[in-house]
Design an enzyme around this catalytic site. Structure first.
Site, PDB file in Angstrom:
ATOM      1  N   ARG A   1       0.829  -1.195   0.000  1.00 22.07           N
ATOM      2  CA  ARG A   1       0.000   0.000   0.000  1.00 22.07           C
ATOM      3  C   ARG A   1       0.875   1.260   0.000  1.00 22.07           C
ATOM      4  O   ARG A   1       2.099   1.177   0.163  1.00 22.07           O
ATOM      5  CB  ARG A   1      -0.927  -0.046   1.212  1.00 22.07           C
ATOM      6  CG  ARG A   1      -1.997  -1.131   1.075  1.00 22.07           C
ATOM      7  CD  ARG A   1      -2.672  -1.445   2.388  1.00 22.07           C
ATOM      8  NE  ARG A   1      -3.323  -0.296   2.966  1.00 22.07           N
ATOM      9  CZ  ARG A   1      -3.914  -0.307   4.171  1.00 22.07           C
ATOM     10  NH1 ARG A   1      -3.901  -1.408   4.901  1.00 22.07           N
ATOM     11  NH2 ARG A   1      -4.490   0.782   4.637  1.00 22.07           N
TER      12      ARG A   1
ATOM     13  N   HIS B   1       5.258 -15.066   3.915  1.00 24.10           N
ATOM     14  CA  HIS B   1       3.866 -15.402   3.647  1.00 24.10           C
ATOM     15  C   HIS B   1       2.950 -15.053   4.822  1.00 24.10           C
ATOM     16  O   HIS B   1       3.349 -15.066   5.976  1.00 24.10           O
ATOM     17  CB  HIS B   1       3.677 -16.889   3.301  1.00 24.10           C
ATOM     18  CG  HIS B   1       4.605 -17.819   4.007  1.00 24.10           C
ATOM     19  ND1 HIS B   1       5.164 -18.916   3.422  1.00 24.10           N
ATOM     20  CD2 HIS B   1       5.106 -17.800   5.267  1.00 24.10           C
ATOM     21  CE1 HIS B   1       5.953 -19.537   4.272  1.00 24.10           C
ATOM     22  NE2 HIS B   1       5.916 -18.880   5.407  1.00 24.10           N
TER      23      HIS B   1
ATOM     24  N   TYR C   1       1.070  -9.312   7.955  1.00 24.75           N
ATOM     25  CA  TYR C   1       0.699  -7.902   7.810  1.00 24.75           C
ATOM     26  C   TYR C   1       1.737  -7.043   8.519  1.00 24.75           C
ATOM     27  O   TYR C   1       1.977  -7.198   9.721  1.00 24.75           O
ATOM     28  CB  TYR C   1      -0.691  -7.632   8.404  1.00 24.75           C
ATOM     29  CG  TYR C   1      -1.030  -6.152   8.415  1.00 24.75           C
ATOM     30  CD1 TYR C   1      -1.212  -5.448   7.236  1.00 24.75           C
ATOM     31  CD2 TYR C   1      -1.129  -5.457   9.619  1.00 24.75           C
ATOM     32  CE1 TYR C   1      -1.503  -4.093   7.240  1.00 24.75           C
ATOM     33  CE2 TYR C   1      -1.419  -4.104   9.638  1.00 24.75           C
ATOM     34  CZ  TYR C   1      -1.609  -3.429   8.439  1.00 24.75           C
ATOM     35  OH  TYR C   1      -1.878  -2.083   8.439  1.00 24.75           O
TER      36      TYR C   1
ATOM     37  N   ASN D   1      -1.357  -2.459  14.731  1.00 23.79           N
ATOM     38  CA  ASN D   1      -1.027  -1.030  14.733  1.00 23.79           C
ATOM     39  C   ASN D   1      -2.197  -0.120  15.089  1.00 23.79           C
ATOM     40  O   ASN D   1      -2.003   1.088  15.223  1.00 23.79           O
ATOM     41  CB  ASN D   1      -0.480  -0.624  13.353  1.00 23.79           C
ATOM     42  CG  ASN D   1      -1.468  -0.900  12.233  1.00 23.79           C
ATOM     43  OD1 ASN D   1      -2.218  -1.866  12.281  1.00 23.79           O
ATOM     44  ND2 ASN D   1      -1.454  -0.067  11.214  1.00 23.79           N
TER      45      ASN D   1
ATOM     46  N   ARG E   1       2.901 -16.086  26.011  1.00 21.98           N
ATOM     47  CA  ARG E   1       1.810 -17.014  25.738  1.00 21.98           C
ATOM     48  C   ARG E   1       1.559 -17.827  27.005  1.00 21.98           C
ATOM     49  O   ARG E   1       2.468 -18.041  27.810  1.00 21.98           O
ATOM     50  CB  ARG E   1       2.161 -17.934  24.565  1.00 21.98           C
ATOM     51  CG  ARG E   1       3.396 -18.777  24.774  1.00 21.98           C
ATOM     52  CD  ARG E   1       3.840 -19.463  23.493  1.00 21.98           C
ATOM     53  NE  ARG E   1       4.971 -20.344  23.734  1.00 21.98           N
ATOM     54  CZ  ARG E   1       5.809 -20.770  22.804  1.00 21.98           C
ATOM     55  NH1 ARG E   1       5.649 -20.360  21.562  1.00 21.98           N
ATOM     56  NH2 ARG E   1       6.786 -21.592  23.096  1.00 21.98           N
TER      57      ARG E   1
END
Length: 374
Positions: free
Chosen positions: A247, A277, A280, A300, A354
């Site tokens: 973008r 892969h 984002y 974000n 986690r």
């Protein structure tokens, strides 16, 4: 042409007689590029130094935005100002409406005459201009249908010029390139490619198949495969795609892998980084030689504001890491797979966030026995 230094371009309010098409033909696009941009680029290249753009206030701002060198332009619908521009015996070019700098068998109404003779015809309201000469190399556009027909002729001219410059266009019938695009020698353009805006492609690249690049600068030896890139910079020897989406506002460095189903937005990515892969990267500053594990997300946006992530050189982000911005991962730091990182990870550390795994004995078997699972 070299002796002509001034030109008048008329931006008609007409849209080629089409009721549903409100914008003047000269402001419409041919191969993604406004007719006025095509025209003003060619005229500036041919040595025209001053322009009078005769247009209404309604279209003045848009017309100026599509003129390649607006600092050379007087834009007005003031007839007195136009008459002042035409004063003298200097030869002036007149473009009476939409025209494109391509020579075809269609009508060409572009002409040149002395300013005095043009002014005389205006005062007398005459269609004849004394000693007027047709200026070759233009085709006038009088209807939206003609504009669409010229799409094919314009595409052919652009592709012929690229082939003459040692660009390899494999299938001209399935390639669409804006006249503002520049492509280096040795680049292969594969079918389904669309190149738009002020895009610059380097040498020995491979673009396509089915790639769309809009307003970007792309370095040498870069591959863009079945992906979309918008208003960004991509370096040398970088591989984008397939099915990647970059973008606006991104700077992608050299020797980078942006792989399948990766989206990058408003980010800087350092040399040698691999985003292979399902990732984002948004609003982030990424160092060199970073490895993004599959499924990594920079978180974000908190619903109100957007924040940035900073990732240092040689960092390693485990699969399915969530970086909740604003957060920093230091140089050489690691994150464990499946972690949601909400605090900074110092240089050289391993960030783990986690819950510890718990196994409930017999849980699945009991539910099958009770009929709650198949």
């Amino acid at each position: 042409m070299s002796e002509i230094k001034r030109a008048v371009i008329f931006v008609d309010d007409e849209s080629g007689g089409e009721e549903n098409i409100k914008k003047p033909l000269i402001l419409q696009d041919i191969l993604f590029c406004p007719v006025l941009t095509w025209l003003s680029t060619a005229l500036c290249e041919q040595g025209i130094e001053r322009f009078f753009l005769f247009c209404t206030e309604q279209y003045k701002e848009e017309a100026l935005s599509k003129f390649v060198q607006p600092e050379r332009v007087i834009a007005s619908n003031d007839r007195d100002a136009l008459e002042e521009f035409l004063q003298g015996d200097e030869k002036i070019m007149i473009i009476p409406g939409a025209a494109i700098p391509i020579d075809t068998a269609n009508k060409n109404y572009v002409y040149a005459a002395s300013g005095a003779n043009i002014l005389k015809s205006m005062v007398e309201d005459s269609d004849e201009v004394e000693n007027a000469e047709t200026v070759e190399g233009f085709t006038s556009i009088r209807s939206f249908r003609e504009l669409n027909t010229l799409q094919f002729l314009a595409r052919g001219k652009i592709l012929r010029n690229l082939v003459a410059a040692d660009v390899n266009v494999m299938d001209p019938n399935n390639t669409y390139i804006d006249p503002r695009v520049r492509i280096g020698a040795g680049t292969l353009v594969l079918p389904g490619t669309i190149l738009r805006g002020n895009t610059v492609i380097g040498k020995n690249c491979e673009i396509g198949p089915n790639a769309m690049v809009n307003g970007c600068i792309v370095g040498d030896e870069t591959v863009i495969n079945a992906s979309q890139i918008n208003e960004s910079t991509v370096g040398n020897r970088t591989h984008v795609g397939p099915y990647a989406y970059i973008r606006p506002g991104c700077t992608i460095g050299d020797d980078i892998k942006v792989g399948d189903f990766v989206e990058v937005k408003n980010s800087v990515v350092g040399n040698g980084t691999k985003i292979s892969h399902l990732t984002y990267v948004g609003d982030s500053d990424v160092g060199e030689h970073v490895n993004f594990g599959c499924g990594t997300v920079t978180v974000n946006y908190d619903g109100k504001k957007k924040y940035r992530c900073t990732i240092g050189d040689h960092a390693f982000l485990g699969c399915n890491t969530n970086l909740v911005a604003p957060v920093q991962v230091g140089n050489g730091a690691f994150t464990a797979a499946g972690s949601t990182i909400t605090e900074d990870v110092p240089e050289g550390d391993l960030g783990i966030a986690r819950q510890k795994q718990m196994n409930l004995p017999g849980w699945a078997d009991q539910r099958r026995k009770d009929g709650r699972l198949k």
